[in-house]
Design an enzyme around this catalytic site. Structure first.
Site, PDB file in Angstrom:
ATOM      1  CE  LYS A 203      35.112  68.338  82.050  1.00  0.00           C
ATOM      2  NZ  LYS A 203      35.370  67.207  81.535  1.00  0.00           N
ATOM      3  NE  ARG A 204      44.342  69.492  79.465  1.00  0.00           N
ATOM      4  CZ  ARG A 204      43.951  70.009  78.242  1.00  0.00           C
ATOM      5  NH1 ARG A 204      44.558  71.118  77.898  1.00  0.00           N
ATOM      6  NH2 ARG A 204      43.140  69.406  77.499  1.00  0.00           N
TER       7      ARG A 204
ATOM      8  CG  HIS B 165      43.122  60.588  73.109  1.00  0.00           C
ATOM      9  ND1 HIS B 165      42.217  59.887  73.903  1.00  0.00           N
ATOM     10  CD2 HIS B 165      43.937  59.370  72.748  1.00  0.00           C
ATOM     11  CE1 HIS B 165      42.430  58.587  74.234  1.00  0.00           C
ATOM     12  NE2 HIS B 165      43.492  58.303  73.482  1.00  0.00           N
TER      13      HIS B 165
ATOM     14  CE  LYS C 182      40.149  70.065  79.206  1.00  0.00           C
ATOM     15  NZ  LYS C 182      39.476  68.649  78.921  1.00  0.00           N
TER      16      LYS C 182
ATOM     17  CB  THR D 129      37.500  59.680  81.398  1.00  0.00           C
ATOM     18  OG1 THR D 129      38.531  60.530  81.786  1.00  0.00           O
ATOM     19  CG2 THR D 129      37.764  58.787  80.066  1.00  0.00           C
TER      20      THR D 129
ATOM     21  CE  LYS E  50      37.767  58.739  85.565  1.00  0.00           C
ATOM     22  NZ  LYS E  50      39.066  59.497  85.662  1.00  0.00           N
TER      23      LYS E  50
END
Length: 830
Positions: A566-567, A375, A572, A674, A678
């Site tokens: 997000k984390r 992952h 990110k 993911t 969504k």
């Protein structure tokens, strides 16, 4: 009584209920008072004194009653047919809340609606009483939850295994802009979904034990100890309620619950040390890994999950199968990331020491039974554990790992003579001042399949991250692009859009998301565009109303809802998003008459407690929010909201309401994502980099319907040697103005210098190339604003995004796993 076409939805469910769910010794009918029985008999109290939490538990137990016999029949069917079983091992299952989801998948909505009216129950208030299950942190755990849903819906004989954490990661509070962590004691009240199975407990042996040393829990090498793994089962209901699979969670307990002699001597704490030590293993999701003991606890957690699960799996296998050689024909075990990689030596230990097989036979069975999902491309996330800890805790497993490695090295030297560099890279043992076991290498070598989770991720995994292993075992590597369940993330989360889609193309999309492609020729239909825009505004109003009641924040539903959830991590790039807000704010301050749609920027996500820079980014975002709120020049035109304690139940509200989805990681760093799927499924338009699954999403919907920007993964890699962030500061006026504004303490007037560390991140190192992508990001943002001004065109592109999201159903992903990796087939429960 069979259902007939003239029946109401409730009458149809009433007719189906006894046949489908009364499939055991207990027969019941709709309306036979399940809720009232639980309300009164479980609480033994007058109804007027029963609170909302008790009412939730009564409702949940009533739903569990309905599914229970189907649950038993499912397991009985799998067992009697002796079908090939799939076992999914994961350290995380981010389930969210279960009541509404279970009602939806059981098709009980009409009955529940009628019962709520009859009993004067406010369903929405009832649902709010359920805690989000604290069994996961982010995308890894949410993906696992989606996969369980799809396995059950596809009628695969599957089972999930995880740990029953007493406390989740943490509850996030924001105080003076800073993240504060509080315990997430999600099990402080009874969980009505779980069933304890103490009679199926598993014994786990360690070569060390724990004791209190100066008030802290310490490791005692050389003193073996034994733990019990106590299983707790939760139902996983496939859509339609036919197959009810199981998620089994393990809780750690001591074999000697109480030291009576110590207690009698007055040493009350020491009397409970065994219990305290054992229960610490499943006390907290992700213990603090900044200390050696915290890291050791993490290793023990991972081994505990693997040892309990494999013991249970083998017990099930041996119940119907005497021949060990049939193991790969009867079960497949999927390792969700490197965390369960200890399954490789543990399976070998079972086959060598318990089954007494020869090494070659045991190794073949282990490899053919295990499969591994990677992952991440981040080196720090590819776990490595010190050899010393294996020597202390798991010496037999270390012996097995050494032998696996000896044979691996021999095969490398045979195929690549004199290539010592390749041997050093591929070896399971990392040499150095501290020798480590490389868990990703172990998982790859010990399994027959290694898959990435998006096309670009799988490519980079093979060509960069584990290049040498992929060259050695090319047939093992494959891609399985992630997906999400449309039942929770569209059908349940977005009722207005669900109705719009179903009115247009029917409801077949609920179990076949590819049918959303039937929306493509309708994207320019005036009625559909109007219905879509109406559904979006309804979701925005609903979210705004919830936000003001739950968090006291007021937002304008007629503003653009622009989201990044997000984390919190540098790659990110929440910091890049914050820089964009600074520039937009600066533009409005310099030109108050500038035409700009009102905008609300939502940020949400947690920072790891020891990740200080991520916590500073949260503080920076909150200071920007406070500054903007206090500036009358931009009030009503710009607003920034950091949503604290991001969780599944919050996402279910925010994602349907979002207009814009930010997927802006540095290209080549996001494995898949993911949340991006969504947002797309719910009609948000994406502004993003060519990274993770966003690349495939743009391919499905058309790049012209995305706002893509920034460097590609190859460009990021190629520019490493010469990239200089100062060039952008010197040559881009808005970049310079934004950074000068930040570093002049404009957003920290009473906390001078607090954001100085961001100067190092952005101007000196900028490893994640914020400034390299900044102008391109602003240009994409401008294109997005220009489109939003034309609502019909916006609606058409949003509909095309929904229409293109069919590929990103977890049903498709799991179907590929079943066919390509597990060789598993459906087992309908009738």
């Amino acid at each position: 009584m069979a259902a007939s076409p003239g029946m109401t939805p409730k009458e149809k469910v009433d007719a189906r209920l006894p046949e489908q769910y009364g499939c055991g010794p207990i027969q019941f009918m709709a309306g036979d008072g399940l809720y009232q029985r639980h309300l009164h008999f479980d609480n033994v109290a007058d109804e007027s004194s029963i609170g909302p939490r008790e009412r939730f538990e009564a409702a949940a137990r009533s739903v569990r009653d309905v599914l229970s016999q189907r649950w038993v029949l499912t397991e009985k069917t799998y067992d009697l047919k002796n079908v090939k079983r799939v076992y999914y091992l994961s350290m995380e299952f981010l389930l969210g809340r279960s009541l509404a989801n279970n009602i939806t998948n059981l098709l009980l909505d009409p009955i529940v609606t009628e019962a709520a009216k009859k009993n004067n129950v406010d369903v929405l208030s009832l649902l709010e009483q359920e805690d989000d299950a604290g069994l996961g942190n982010g995308g890894l755990g949410r993906l696992a939850a989606c996969f369980l849903d799809s396995m059950a819906t596809l009628q695969l004989p599957a089972m999930g295994y995880g740990l029953r954490y007493e406390y989740g990661m943490f509850k996030q509070l924001i105080e003076d802009g800073w993240q504060q962590e509080k315990p997430d004691n999600w099990l402080r009240q009874a969980d009505p979904w779980e069933i304890a199975r103490p009679h199926e407990k598993v014994e786990i042996k360690l070569n060390s034990s724990f004791e209190l040393q100066g008030g802290t829990l310490g490791l005692v090498p050389g003193r073996p100890s034994t733990l019990w793994g106590i299983p707790f089962d939760r139902p996983v209901i496939g859509y339609g309620g036919k197959n009810v699979n199981t998620l089994r969670l393990w809780a750690a307990k001591s074999t000697d619950y109480f030291d009576f002699q110590s207690f009698s001597r007055g040493d009350f704490v020491a009397a409970q040390t065994g219990d305290l030590a054992a229960e610490s293993i499943t006390r907290v999701l992700y213990p603090d890994d900044t200390t050696s003991l915290g890291k050791a606890l993490r290793l023990v957690q991972e081994y505990f999950l693997v040892a309990c699960s494999l013991a249970d799996i083998i017990r099930r296998f041996r119940r119907r199968n005497a021949n060990w050689s049939t193991l790969p024909e009867k079960l497949s075990i999927q390792l969700n990331d490197t965390h369960p990689a200890m399954a490789v030596p543990e399976m070998m230990r079972i086959l060598l020491d318990n089954a007494h097989l020869e090494w070659d036979h045991a190794w073949e069975l282990t490899q053919q039974t295990l499969a591994y999902t990677n992952h991440t491309l981040l080196p720090e996330a590819l776990e490595k554990w010190p050899v010393e800890w294996f020597e202390i805790l798991l010496p037999r497993h270390l012996e097995i790992i050494y032998e696996i490695n000896r044979r691996l090295v021999d095969s490398i030297r045979t195929r690549f003579p004199s290539d010592n560099q390749r041997v050093a890279i591929m070896s399971l043992v990392e040499e150095g001042p501290q020798r480590n076991i490389r868990m990703a290498n172990l998982a790859i070598v010990g399994s027959h399949s290694t898959n990435g989770v998006a096309a670009i991720h799988s490519h980079l995994l093979r060509t960069t991250t584990v290049k040498d292993l992929a060259e050695m075992f090319p047939e093992r590597f494959n891609n399985k692009t992630n997906g999400v369940t449309p039942r929770r993330w569209l059908l349940l989360a977005n009722p207005a859009l669900t109705a719009t889609i179903t009115d247009a193309i029917g409801n077949g999309w609920i179990t076949d998301l590819n049918q959303l492609s039937n929306l493509k020729p309708l994207a320019s239909d005036r009625n559909l565009r109007e219905a879509f825009l109406k559904a979006k505004r309804e979701a925005k109003v609903r979210f705004a109303e919830w936000l003001v009641t739950s968090m006291g924040q007021t937002v304008n539903p007629d503003s653009i809802f622009d989201c990044q959830i997000k984390r919190i991590h540098e790659y990110k790039r929440q910091l890049l998003n914050a820089l964009r807000v600074v520039v937009l704010y600066s533009r409005l301050r310099n030109d108050p008459n500038m035409a700009m749609e009102p905008r609300t920027f939502f940020f949400a996500g947690k920072a790891a407690p020891a990740y200080h820079l991520a916590k500073l980014i949260i503080k920076f975002i909150n200071n920007i929010a406070g500054t903007i709120d206090g500036d009358p020049v931009v009030r009503g035109r710009l607003k920034v909201v950091f949503l604290s304690d991001y969780r599944v139940s919050l996402a279910e509200r925010l994602i349907p309401a979002s207009d814009v989805s930010n997927q802006i990681s540095t290209a080549g760093y996001e494995a898949s994502g993911t949340s991006n799927m969504k947002f797309m499924m719910n009609g948000a338009l994406t502004i993003g980099t060519r990274d993770g699954a966003t690349i495939e999403m743009a391919e499905e919907a058309g790049e012209e319907n995305f706002f893509l920007f920034g460097l590609t993964a190859d460009q990021v890699s190629d520019s490493r040697g010469w990239y200089n962030p100062h060039w952008h500061y010197e040559n881009e006026p808005e970049t310079r103005a934004a950074l000068d504004m930040i570093f002049s303490d404009f957003f920290s007037r009473h906390e001078l210098g607090i954001f100085s560390p961001l100067r190092e991140v952005l101007l000196n190192t900028d490893h994640y190339m914020h400034l390299a992508d900044f102008r391109s990001y602003l240009e994409a943002d401008q294109r997005m604003l220009e489109l939003y001004a034309h609502q019909n065109e916006w609606a058409s592109k949003a509909i095309l995004n929904v229409a293109g999201s069919g590929k990103f159903s977890s049903d498709r992903t799991i179907g590929e796993y079943a066919t390509d990796i597990w060789n598993a087939v459906r087992c309908p429960v009738v």
